[in-house]
Design a protein around this motif. Structure first.
Motif, PDB file in Angstrom:
ATOM      1  N   LEU A 128       0.786  -1.398  -0.044  1.00 31.72           N
ATOM      2  CA  LEU A 128      -0.051  -0.018  -0.059  1.00 31.72           C
ATOM      3  C   LEU A 128       0.878   1.194  -0.153  1.00 31.72           C
ATOM      4  O   LEU A 128       0.636   2.224  -0.776  1.00 31.72           O
ATOM      5  CB  LEU A 128      -1.112  -0.136   1.141  1.00 31.72           C
ATOM      6  N   ARG A 129       1.904   1.177   0.895  1.00 30.54           N
ATOM      7  CA  ARG A 129       2.813   2.585   0.657  1.00 30.54           C
ATOM      8  C   ARG A 129       3.508   2.596  -0.801  1.00 30.54           C
ATOM      9  O   ARG A 129       3.591   3.843  -1.143  1.00 30.54           O
ATOM     10  CB  ARG A 129       3.932   2.094   1.654  1.00 30.54           C
ATOM     11  N   THR A 130       3.965   1.463  -1.469  1.00 29.11           N
ATOM     12  CA  THR A 130       4.389   1.514  -2.697  1.00 29.11           C
ATOM     13  C   THR A 130       3.426   2.040  -3.611  1.00 29.11           C
ATOM     14  O   THR A 130       3.623   3.065  -4.621  1.00 29.11           O
ATOM     15  CB  THR A 130       4.769   0.447  -3.065  1.00 29.11           C
ATOM     16  N   LEU A 131       2.094   1.609  -3.591  1.00 27.03           N
ATOM     17  CA  LEU A 131       0.744   2.189  -4.600  1.00 27.03           C
ATOM     18  C   LEU A 131       0.785   3.676  -4.286  1.00 27.03           C
ATOM     19  O   LEU A 131       0.518   4.528  -5.229  1.00 27.03           O
ATOM     20  CB  LEU A 131      -0.172   1.295  -4.516  1.00 27.03           C
ATOM     21  N   ARG A 132       0.651   3.827  -3.103  1.00 26.20           N
ATOM     22  CA  ARG A 132       0.489   5.521  -2.638  1.00 26.20           C
ATOM     23  C   ARG A 132       1.805   6.371  -3.305  1.00 26.20           C
ATOM     24  O   ARG A 132       1.476   7.387  -3.784  1.00 26.20           O
ATOM     25  CB  ARG A 132       0.319   5.642  -1.082  1.00 26.20           C
TER      26      ARG A 132
END
Length: 330
Positions: free
Chosen positions: A270-274
């Motif tokens: 989720l951090r990477t997608l953000r």
């Protein structure tokens, strides 16, 4: 003259729109910090100031905006601390003014919570547990869900088709993000989480601390998604510090709502997608005059080299063991 939709949102038009709702403005307008939408504090004669939020045209449908407001009203009815839009005598919270939809809010003061204070973290956990207990009662019908396609694939494709990404770095970005999305897709498939209604942008800047409680603001990005999306952004520091914060967060959270530990495997995904979504968001908004002035570094090779380096670090993090609770806390 700019062709951007906000170019016609003049002070006179803002005042006229608000006064059409029955308020008498005294002419004072203060522009508040917001890029996606336009938000203003307006002086009201013989009353406290109001906050007027004008939604970016064509981003959300009217039904999607109403769904955001309905969620806030549901939270308010449950006495959950949220800054909800005002409802007029006809029961309306979203008002039309030509191509714009706007909402009005009472002014609410507060300061950012202390993210390194474990007692504060536990209070935040209790607040989010209550939020998700209500969010799990029903599903959004019009608002989208957090997914790899919108946040990752679409962001990647847009940037690769846009001139903002330097030619010298395109191949590196192309191959790296392709590999990253392959891993993230596998993580999401393995997790099999249950999507609920969440805030979806629950960072410290969207939380006001006042009278020893947390008041969450700006539900503009609320979506269906995994509960952990509202938790991971409150964790900071090294792994040990994050583990301690997670323990305090879930201690408060599970007073009101059960948490599925399997979702912790999604934190770095989720951090990477953000990160990918954020870069594409700036690129998509570049025609808005507010963006080139605020993000002047965006169109530089240095920015993109640093962005790719950060994604490489995330690629490594995706291969590490996910964050977990301290032993004995199950």
């Amino acid at each position: 003259m700019s062709s951007h939709p906000y170019s016609v949102l003049t002070p006179e038009r803002i005042l006229d729109a608000v006064e059409a709702q029955g308020y008498r403005c005294d002419g004072r307008i203060t522009v508040l910090n917001s890029f996606e939408n336009r938000v203003f504090q307006l002086g009201i004669e013989d009353e406290l100031p109001l906050i007027a939020k004008f939604y970016r045209p064509a981003r959300w449908s009217y039904e999607q905006i109403l769904e955001e407001h309905a969620f806030c009203a549901e939270l308010t009815a449950a006495e959950w601390p949220v800054l909800a839009p005002l409802i007029d005598p006809e029961g309306q919270s979203a008002h039309r003014d030509g191509e714009f939809v706007f909402a009005l809010f009472t002014r609410f003061g507060g300061h950012a919570p202390e993210p390194d204070n474990l007692n504060t973290i536990e209070v935040l956990g209790r607040s989010l547990g209550r939020l998700h207990a209500i969010g799990a009662l029903s599903a959004f019908q019009h608002r989208p869900a957090i997914n790899i396609e919108d946040y990752g694939v679409a962001s990647r494709e847009f940037l690769l088709s846009n001139d903002c990404l330097p030619q010298s770095l395109r191949e590196a970005y192309d191959t790296l993000t392709r590999d990253i999305l392959t891993i993230i897709d596998a993580r999401f498939r393995d997790c099999k989480y249950t999507a609920i209604r969440i805030h979806a942008d629950c960072h410290i800047g969207n939380i006001l601390w006042r009278d020893d409680r947390a008041v969450v603001v700006d539900f503009d990005d609320c979506r269906m998604g995994p509960a952990v999306q509202d938790l991971w952004m409150l964790l900071s520091g090294d792994r040990q510090e994050q583990t301690e914060q997670l323990d305090a967060l879930l201690e408060g959270y599970e007073m009101f709502h059960a948490f599925d530990d399997r979702e912790l495997s999604l934190c770095e995904s989720l951090r990477t997608l953000r990160m990918m979504h954020y870069a594409a968001w700036i690129a998509r908004r570049w025609s808005d005059p507010a963006f080139p002035s605020a993000f002047s570094w965006f169109n530089t090779e240095r920015y993109w080299a640093e962005h790719i380096l950060a994604l490489r670090e995330q690629f490594a993090m995706l291969h590490e063991e996910p964050l977990s609770r301290p032993r004995g806390n199950f």
